[in-house]
Design an enzyme around this catalytic site. Structure first.
Site, PDB file in Angstrom:
ATOM      1  N   LYS A 175       0.749   4.763   6.793  1.00 62.38           N
ATOM      2  CA  LYS A 175       0.150   5.584   5.731  1.00 62.38           C
ATOM      3  C   LYS A 175       0.806   6.965   5.743  1.00 62.38           C
ATOM      4  CE  LYS A 175      -2.932   2.344   4.866  1.00 62.38           C
ATOM      5  NZ  LYS A 175      -2.837   1.504   3.648  1.00 62.38           N
TER       6      LYS A 175
ATOM      7  N   SER B 244       0.802  -1.226   0.000  1.00 63.04           N
ATOM      8  CA  SER B 244       0.000   0.000   0.000  1.00 63.04           C
ATOM      9  C   SER B 244       0.834   1.276   0.000  1.00 63.04           C
ATOM     10  CB  SER B 244      -0.947   0.015   1.206  1.00 63.04           C
ATOM     11  OG  SER B 244      -0.219   0.162   2.410  1.00 63.04           O
TER      12      SER B 244
END
Length: 253
Positions: A122, A77
């Site tokens: 993230k 990701s």
């Protein structure tokens, strides 16, 4: 005669006595300083090597708990910058002394209650008060009215987002996205969930500062310049208020 007597006395006084020759002033001090350590090494199997290893492990535990924590990248990701299996060092003190995450920081957080069980990594796109929109006329994410060029770190071929959104980030939370937007479950995917896809600041473990493994990819993770021109939320609110008031002024004129 007097001279000979003086020499005799001088020679006699310069020679140490038997008691002085037998004394060892440093011996008792050394034994007292090392007595406790000696008792420990005698009691622990393996002696000094085992004690040294235990002290080293305790040091690593304290560092991992309060200062730096290694984190293994579990998914793609955050490609292209972070690959599956990379080890990063998370700076747990980065936000402990009145500091807060900034737009562009890569953070590790506990997703329990907002994303799911486990820790996630993230990139921060919006902080408390920010107005985050996707997308502008060129398909870019816009924060507080400023379009952000994310091409330097987005996964090649990815668009900033195929999911439209228009959110105001609540105070005390973060809006986060993965760099591999097509393969990232992030704030966009939890907008309708409890918490609205926002990450509470209290759940942030720290900032990922270094890739340390594999050695060939070891590098410092810098904050991208793309977010440097983003204005604060207050400036964006004032600009929006001015834009709303402009038509009325023109009509009056």
């Amino acid at each position: 005669m007097d001279t000979e007597t003086q020499h005799t006395e001088r020679d006699r006084s310069s020679r140490p006595s038997d008691s002085e020759q037998r004394s060892d002033p440093e011996g008792p001090e050394e034994r007292s300083r090392s007595a406790f350590a000696g008792r420990i090494t005698d009691w622990v199997p393996g002696g000094r090597i085992t004690v040294a290893l235990l002290v080293f492990l305790l040091f690593l535990l304290l560092v991992s708990t309060f200062v730096l924590q290694p984190f293994q990248i579990p998914s793609g990701s955050m490609e292209r910058g972070l690959r599956i299996g990379d080890r990063v060092l998370v700076n747990k003190l980065a936000y402990r002394f009145d500091g807060r995450p900034r737009r562009g920081d890569v953070v590790v957080f506990d997703g329990t209650g907002s994303f799911g069980h486990g820790d996630y990594i993230k990139r921060v796109v919006g902080v408390g008060g920010d107005h985050v929109v996707c997308c502008d006329e060129e398909g870019r994410v816009r924060v507080n009215g400023q379009s952000v060029d994310e091409s330097a770190f987005l996964y090649p071929g990815d668009r900033p987002s195929t999911v439209p959104f228009d959110v105001v980030v609540p105070e005390g939370t973060l809006f986060v996205l993965g760099d591999h937007r097509a393969d990232s479950s992030d704030s966009r995917d939890h907008l309708g969930s409890p918490g609205g896809g926002m990450v509470p600041l209290d759940d942030v473990i720290g900032r990922a500062d270094w890739i340390v493994w594999p050695f060939g990819r070891a590098t410092h993770l810098d904050r991208p310049d793309a977010y440097a021109r983003v204005p604060d939320a207050e400036a964006d609110a004032q600009s929006a208020a001015g834009a709303r008031s402009a038509p009325a002024g023109d009509a009056d004129g």
